[in-house]
Design an enzyme around this catalytic site. Structure first.
Site, short mmCIF file in Angstrom:
data_model
loop_
_atom_site.label_atom_id
_atom_site.label_comp_id
_atom_site.label_asym_id
_atom_site.label_seq_id
_atom_site.Cartn_x
_atom_site.Cartn_y
_atom_site.Cartn_z
CE1 TYR A 56 44.68 41.59 30.33
CE2 TYR A 56 43.65 41.58 32.49
CZ TYR A 56 43.56 41.44 31.13
OH TYR A 56 42.35 41.14 30.56
CB ILE A 235 34.90 42.61 34.16
CG1 ILE A 235 35.13 42.25 32.69
CG2 ILE A 235 34.39 41.42 34.93
CD1 ILE A 235 36.26 41.24 32.50
CB SER A 238 37.57 51.58 38.69
OG SER A 238 37.78 52.70 39.52
CG ASN A 247 32.56 51.58 37.30
OD1 ASN A 247 32.16 52.42 36.50
ND2 ASN A 247 33.83 51.18 37.32
#
Length: 279
Positions: A56, A235, A238, A247
């Site tokens: 990521y 998972i 946000s 959530n």
């Protein structure tokens, strides 16, 4: 639908049923403050499982997570992932230690092979065992493994696998036919990534109709449906605190049999085996 607040792992430890994803977080300097605030809001609300990966943003997500959990490490169930290209015996250990440095922590609670690559599974499993023995990770698992991959993993000595993180949501129900029953039989829980289908579920009329009956949001319906599945954690990602709070409130939404039937009509379960999908 009933749900558990935590999911039991094969080690008899538990992980939160609702956590926080971080794919794409840390890549925009302009959004960094909000993203850190979103993660910290989740920790405050009990969404203490935080998932990241060396892939990521080439480590930028890990650095963001590390900043967000400063002073909160003991509260966090930290999940990270090694790229398959790095998943040789030596490469896995080196990748993990680079991730620890970027995160600024001394251990990762759950370390996953991001998807199946070309390195022999035996090498990766040996590296995971070495990292467990060294205290660098607590447990290990896999991601994006289909049924044949999981079978081969166990044949290669992977009986300590703690989870399989897969693409699973209302629009991606293929794993229900064979993979999920096999995982439940072997007491290996699922971590569902992209639980709201990268936002595409938000505009679905049937999801909106169920949400309206409960004065909830479509995102909460999608999450509540997942949380009602046996041995499944979710998972959601946000980037803003208000979305994190939305959530978190999905844990208070209890879908009725009528709701589930309506969602089954809109998103039919599989009637045969399907290839495991990935994003």
């Amino acid at each position: 639908m009933t749900r558990a607040a935590a999911i039991e792992l094969p080690s008899d430890q538990t992980m939160p049923a609702l956590g926080q994803g971080t794919w794409y977080l840390g890549e925009r300097p302009a959004g960094r403050r909000d993203e850190i605030a979103a993660l910290r809001a989740g920790l405050d609300l009990g969404m203490t499982m935080v998932d990241t990966a060396e892939m990521y943003g080439d480590g930028a997500s890990e650095e963001l997570v590390g900043e967000a959990i400063i002073g909160r490490r003991t509260d966090v169930f930290l999940v990270d992932k090694v790229l398959p290209s790095n998943a040789s015996r030596r490469g896995t250990v080196q990748s993990c230690r680079r991730s620890l440095q970027r995160l600024g922590v001394d251990h990762i609670d759950l370390y996953l092979l991001h998807w199946r690559g070309t390195h022999p599974l035996t090498e990766t499993i040996e590296a995971f065992a070495e990292l467990v023995d060294a205290g660098d990770i607590g447990q290990w698992g896999v991601s994006n493994f289909d049924l044949s991959d999981m079978t081969e993993l166990l044949e290669a000595g992977g009986n300590s696998c703690a989870t399989n993180q897969i693409l699973y949501n209302l629009t991606r129900r293929g794993p229900e036919y064979d993979l999920l029953p096999w995982l439940r039989e072997h007491r290996i829980p699922v971590m569902a990534y992209s639980p709201i289908e990268q936002g595409r579920l938000l505009g679905h009329p049937q999801v909106a109709e169920v949400a309206a009956r409960h004065r909830a949001t479509p995102a909460q319906v999608a999450l509540a449906w997942l949380l009602g599945q046996e041995m499944v954690a979710a998972i959601p990602r946000s980037s803003k605190p208000e979305h994190t709070r939305e959530n978190a409130d999905a844990r208070n939404l209890h879908l009725t049999e009528e709701d589930v039937a309506a969602l089954d009509t809109a998103f039919p379960p599989p009637v045969g085996p399907q290839p495991l999908e990935m994003l």
